[in-house]
Design a protein around this motif. Structure first.
Motif, mmCIF file in Angstrom:
data_model
loop_
_atom_site.group_PDB
_atom_site.id
_atom_site.type_symbol
_atom_site.label_atom_id
_atom_site.label_comp_id
_atom_site.label_asym_id
_atom_site.label_seq_id
_atom_site.Cartn_x
_atom_site.Cartn_y
_atom_site.Cartn_z
ATOM 1 N N PRO A 20 0.821 -1.471 0.098
ATOM 2 C CA PRO A 20 -0.443 0.350 -0.235
ATOM 3 C C PRO A 20 0.908 1.251 -0.310
ATOM 4 C CG PRO A 20 -1.443 -1.719 1.289
ATOM 5 C CD PRO A 20 -0.046 -2.800 1.045
ATOM 6 N N SER A 21 1.615 1.664 1.027
ATOM 7 C CA SER A 21 2.927 3.135 0.734
ATOM 8 C C SER A 21 3.469 2.493 -1.031
ATOM 9 C CB SER A 21 3.582 2.551 1.673
ATOM 10 O OG SER A 21 3.280 2.243 3.132
ATOM 11 N N THR B 108 -7.456 -3.677 7.359
ATOM 12 C CA THR B 108 -7.504 -2.655 9.099
ATOM 13 C C THR B 108 -9.126 -3.036 9.304
ATOM 14 O OG1 THR B 108 -6.498 -0.671 7.184
ATOM 15 C CG2 THR B 108 -7.321 -0.066 9.448
ATOM 16 N N GLU C 14 -9.820 -1.485 4.150
ATOM 17 C CA GLU C 14 -8.983 -1.134 3.355
ATOM 18 C C GLU C 14 -7.640 -1.988 3.564
ATOM 19 O OE1 GLU C 14 -8.386 3.113 5.640
ATOM 20 O OE2 GLU C 14 -10.097 3.446 3.946
ATOM 21 N N THR D 121 -3.974 -2.299 4.815
ATOM 22 C CA THR D 121 -2.715 -1.437 4.956
ATOM 23 C C THR D 121 -0.893 -2.178 5.631
ATOM 24 O OG1 THR D 121 -1.792 0.018 6.659
ATOM 25 C CG2 THR D 121 -3.301 -1.327 7.308
ATOM 26 N N ALA E 7 0.756 3.110 4.869
ATOM 27 C CA ALA E 7 0.080 3.789 4.802
ATOM 28 C C ALA E 7 -1.469 3.070 4.262
ATOM 29 C CB ALA E 7 0.925 4.473 3.017
ATOM 30 N N SER E 8 -2.442 3.464 3.767
ATOM 31 C CA SER E 8 -3.671 2.240 3.370
ATOM 32 C C SER E 8 -4.796 2.713 1.828
ATOM 33 C CB SER E 8 -4.982 2.803 4.492
ATOM 34 O OG SER E 8 -4.170 2.769 6.366
#
Length: 152
Positions: A41-42, A62, A77, A79, A83-84
């Motif tokens: 995700p990042s 998440t 979401e 993660t 980040a998500s």
């Protein structure tokens, strides 16, 4: 007579080279959709891929984000701790899928949401795909579930 044999040999070699190049081109064209790259995700947030690019995303679902809508679309979401990314999926989720669990999805990133076409969940309580473990380790949030085995 020799020049006719030589000319025929050159034609056969040229035809073989053209056939080899053509078959390589067909194999390359057919396999373009078969290669799917994994992204955390990042990475997706840092440099969003094109909406036409199919890739795999993985991380932890998440907590508190899993929403089962009125229709067949499910949103949540994913993660990696840094980040998500919102995910939308239409279909039946695997039985082992849940919040706080590892998952890998295949799809496209369109308008800020990962549109999943396939969702994979962990196999058992300790399994997580290697790509997800690596991404979580890079973020410093991975906890080895077998770390306290043997301690009482």
């Amino acid at each position: 007579m020799k020049s006719l044999k030589k000319q025929r040999r050159i034609q056969i070699v040229a035809l073989a080279v053209v056939a080899l190049i053509g078959s390589f081109g067909l194999i390359w064209y057919a396999s373009q959709d078969a290669f799917q790259f994994f992204r955390a995700p990042s990475e997706v947030i840092a440099s969003p891929p094109a909406p036409t690019e199919v890739f795999r995303i993985g991380g932890l679902v998440t907590e508190g984000t899993l929403v089962r809508g009125q229709g067949a679309t499910i949103t949540f979401e994913v993660t990696d701790g840094g980040a998500s990314v919102p995910v939308a999926y239409t279909g039946v989720l695997p039985d082992l899928f849940g919040e706080g669990e590892g998952m890998v999805g295949t799809g496209r990133y369109v308008d800020g949401t990962f549109q999943a076409t396939e969702i994979l969940a962990r196999h058992d309580e300790t399994y997580m795909p290697a790509e997800v473990i690596d991404a979580l380790k890079e973020q410093g949030v991975y906890v080895d579930p077998n770390a306290d085995v043997g301690t009482n």
